[in-house]
Each structure stands twice: as C-alpha cells, then as structure tokens.
Design a protein around this motif. Structure first.
Motif, PDB file in Angstrom:
ATOM      1  N   LYS A  68      -6.608  26.628  80.491  1.00 42.77           N
ATOM      2  CA  LYS A  68      -5.540  26.066  81.305  1.00 42.77           C
ATOM      3  C   LYS A  68      -6.158  24.438  81.553  1.00 42.77           C
ATOM      4  N   SER A  69      -7.491  24.277  81.455  1.00 46.21           N
ATOM      5  CA  SER A  69      -7.954  22.998  81.851  1.00 46.21           C
ATOM      6  C   SER A  69      -8.310  22.153  80.567  1.00 46.21           C
ATOM      7  N   SER A  70      -8.002  22.539  79.361  1.00 48.31           N
ATOM      8  CA  SER A  70      -8.315  22.050  78.039  1.00 48.31           C
ATOM      9  C   SER A  70      -6.587  21.597  77.258  1.00 48.31           C
ATOM     10  N   SER A  71      -6.818  20.628  76.479  1.00 46.18           N
ATOM     11  CA  SER A  71      -5.751  20.504  75.565  1.00 46.18           C
ATOM     12  C   SER A  71      -5.926  20.979  74.324  1.00 46.18           C
ATOM     13  N   HIS A  72      -4.823  21.671  73.967  1.00 49.35           N
ATOM     14  CA  HIS A  72      -4.848  22.534  72.396  1.00 49.35           C
ATOM     15  C   HIS A  72      -4.144  21.957  71.164  1.00 49.35           C
ATOM     16  N   ALA A  73      -4.702  21.885  69.978  1.00 47.78           N
ATOM     17  CA  ALA A  73      -4.033  21.505  69.052  1.00 47.78           C
ATOM     18  C   ALA A  73      -2.905  22.381  68.776  1.00 47.78           C
ATOM     19  N   TYR A  77       0.148  27.401  69.529  1.00 53.07           N
ATOM     20  CA  TYR A  77      -1.035  26.945  70.023  1.00 53.07           C
ATOM     21  C   TYR A  77      -2.357  27.458  69.121  1.00 53.07           C
ATOM     22  N   LEU A  78      -3.313  26.653  69.077  1.00 54.14           N
ATOM     23  CA  LEU A  78      -4.778  26.794  68.478  1.00 54.14           C
ATOM     24  C   LEU A  78      -5.603  26.565  69.624  1.00 54.14           C
ATOM     25  N   PRO A  79      -5.836  27.516  70.174  1.00 51.77           N
ATOM     26  CA  PRO A  79      -6.810  27.572  71.405  1.00 51.77           C
ATOM     27  C   PRO A  79      -8.442  27.172  70.920  1.00 51.77           C
ATOM     28  N   PHE A  80      -8.782  25.934  71.317  1.00 55.78           N
ATOM     29  CA  PHE A  80     -10.416  25.751  71.039  1.00 55.78           C
ATOM     30  C   PHE A  80     -10.610  25.465  69.391  1.00 55.78           C
ATOM     31  N   SER A 106     -10.973  26.929  62.700  1.00 52.53           N
ATOM     32  CA  SER A 106     -11.037  28.455  63.479  1.00 52.53           C
ATOM     33  C   SER A 106     -10.503  28.027  64.879  1.00 52.53           C
ATOM     34  N   ILE A 107      -9.968  29.376  65.773  1.00 52.27           N
ATOM     35  CA  ILE A 107      -9.819  29.039  66.911  1.00 52.27           C
ATOM     36  C   ILE A 107     -10.342  29.997  67.749  1.00 52.27           C
ATOM     37  N   TYR A 129     -11.031  33.374  65.089  1.00 52.37           N
ATOM     38  CA  TYR A 129      -9.930  33.640  64.052  1.00 52.37           C
ATOM     39  C   TYR A 129      -9.877  32.223  63.276  1.00 52.37           C
ATOM     40  N   GLY A 130      -9.627  32.608  62.007  1.00 55.29           N
ATOM     41  CA  GLY A 130      -9.391  31.380  61.094  1.00 55.29           C
ATOM     42  C   GLY A 130      -8.156  30.806  60.928  1.00 55.29           C
TER      43      GLY A 130
END
Length: 261
Positions: free
Chosen positions: A73-78, A101-104, A109-110, A117-118
C-alpha cells in the motif's frame, strides 16, 4: 483483519453476495485489498488503491501477510502495458491484461508474499507524474475495447474505468467513479482551451455526472460508449458522427495534470 491480493487475470467485484448481483468494479491481477466483512461464501473487500468496496467469491481470494499489505500500500507499482502478457512460476502461467499490477517489479519478476514470479513484458514507470503525450499514447491502446458497466479490462470497460486505468498506468491514481473524479483538478472554462489529458464530464437531465472522457488534440475525446471510441467535443457535448447526433451533454472540464506537464 485479513488482507489479500488478486492472483487471477480479473475478478468481479459485486454490489451484493450473489453471482447475479451488479458488477460495480473489477480487481486486476496484483491488486491488494482488505477483507472487511464475510457473509457465507462471500468476502467484502476494500481496495488498497482507491478505497472502493464490493464482494468477491471466497474462492478467488489469496491471502497476504499484514506486513506485505502495508508495504504494498505504501509503494508505487509498475503496470503492464501489453494487451496480453503472462506471469509465470515454474510451469504455471497466469494471463494478465493491460493495466495489471506488478508488485515490487525488478525488471524481470514480481513479488507476492515471499515468492517471486517471472514477468518479461513491458511495464510502465510510475515513479514520475505522466506527461500529456504519455497519457494519450496509453489511452489509444484502449480503442475498440467493448463497453461493460463496472469493467476495467480489455474484455469490457466503463467510462470511469477507462480514465482510472489510463491515469493509473501512468502513475496517477484516480477514484473509481466519475462523480468522485470530478472533484479533482482545476476547471477549464472553454472547450477551445482544452489540452490532451484534460477530463471532460457529462451530466444527465437531473444534473448528475454520468459520463467522462479524456481530451485529445483538436477538441477530440476518447471515451467508453458502446466501445472505447474517439468523437468530437464542442460546448454542447459529444457529437457522434456515425449517429449524426449529440450523445452526451457537457457539464464541466477539469485539468488534472499541470499545464506544463
């Protein structure tokens, strides 16, 4: 309070606890949420992105730890930019559409909980505010997507879902519905003064905001009406050349991005 993430291509978010209930929105792959209520086989969620609430089938829930949710929640995601790509782990693949969304995301990979995950497709850069050119380029990718009330994907999208997705892919979070989005930005007083990326809002006979679109060059507008399409806008509203008539009455135009973006 339990937390979760959408690990499917798309999950319907419904107004009530039934598969027949109104579709109010959709969860995109990689989108986090809080579980705020349960009723039978249904979970009521509040999305971490825009605070929107609705119900999903419990079988479509994937839990994440409170620590992961807080960090998400505190991050922006690609976000994904291709119409269709795949998230993979070993021999397992999940198809994902544009705007997922591509978390982290680290370039290849995410991360979901402690598992990576790739992902090898193109991804948006959400670290800076978008330019008008970028917004228009992203919006044009949605042309010919069919209209669907509550939709946010290539398989069906509504007018405010389109604007939310386009701005979200470019790193700018909008609320879910048009009547919420109209509270943002600065008013543009004349159609002739519009710039690409401005949002035009339209009202019904009672004066309620019921439609929204994104301005392009030359007083044209891209919006979801039957399909995602481009029409002409003037001080009266949207003129549909194919139908030879106005389809929406203009209420107000707002500028979300700075004029020099």
């Amino acid at each position: 309070m339990e937390h979760g993430i959408c690990m499917l291509s798309l999950v319907p978010l419904r107004a009530e606890t039934s598969d027949r209930a109104e579709l109010v929105s959709q969860l995109m792959f990689g989108e986090c949420y809080q579980v705020i209520n349960t009723e039978g086989n249904w979970l009521q969620l509040q999305l971490a992105t825009d605070g929107y609430k609705g119900w999903i089938d419990f079988k479509q829930h994937t839990a994440v730890t409170p620590e992961y949710f807080s960090r998400w929640k505190s991050s922006s995601h690609a976000r994904t930019l291709s119409l269709l790509q795949f998230i993979s782990i070993n021999d397992f693949q999940v198809p994902v559409g544009i705007g997922s969304y591509l978390p982290f995301f680290d370039g290849g990979s995410i991360q979901v909980n402690e598992v990576r995950y790739g992902y090898s497709g193109p991804a948006s850069d959400t670290s800076v505010l978008p330019s008008k050119t970028q917004l228009v380029e992203v919006a044009l990718n949605f042309l010919k997507f069919p209209y669907l009330w509550g939709g946010k994907s290539m398989f069906g999208i509504d007018c405010s879902g389109l604007t939310q997705q386009v701005f979200g892919i470019c790193g700018y979070q909008l609320p879910r519905d048009a009547y919420q989005q109209v509270a943002l930005g600065q008013e543009v007083h004349f159609v002739e003064q519009t710039q690409p990326g401005d949002l035009a809002y339209f009202s019904n006979a009672e004066g309620r905001i019921t439609h929204i679109g994104i301005m392009l060059e030359g007083q044209k507008i891209i919006h979801a009406h039957g399909e995602v399409r481009i029409d002409q806008l003037d001080h009266t509203g949207i003129y549909n050349e194919g139908l030879k008539r106005y389809t929406h009455q203009l209420r107000i135009i707002k500028r979300i991005l700075p004029s020099n973006a």
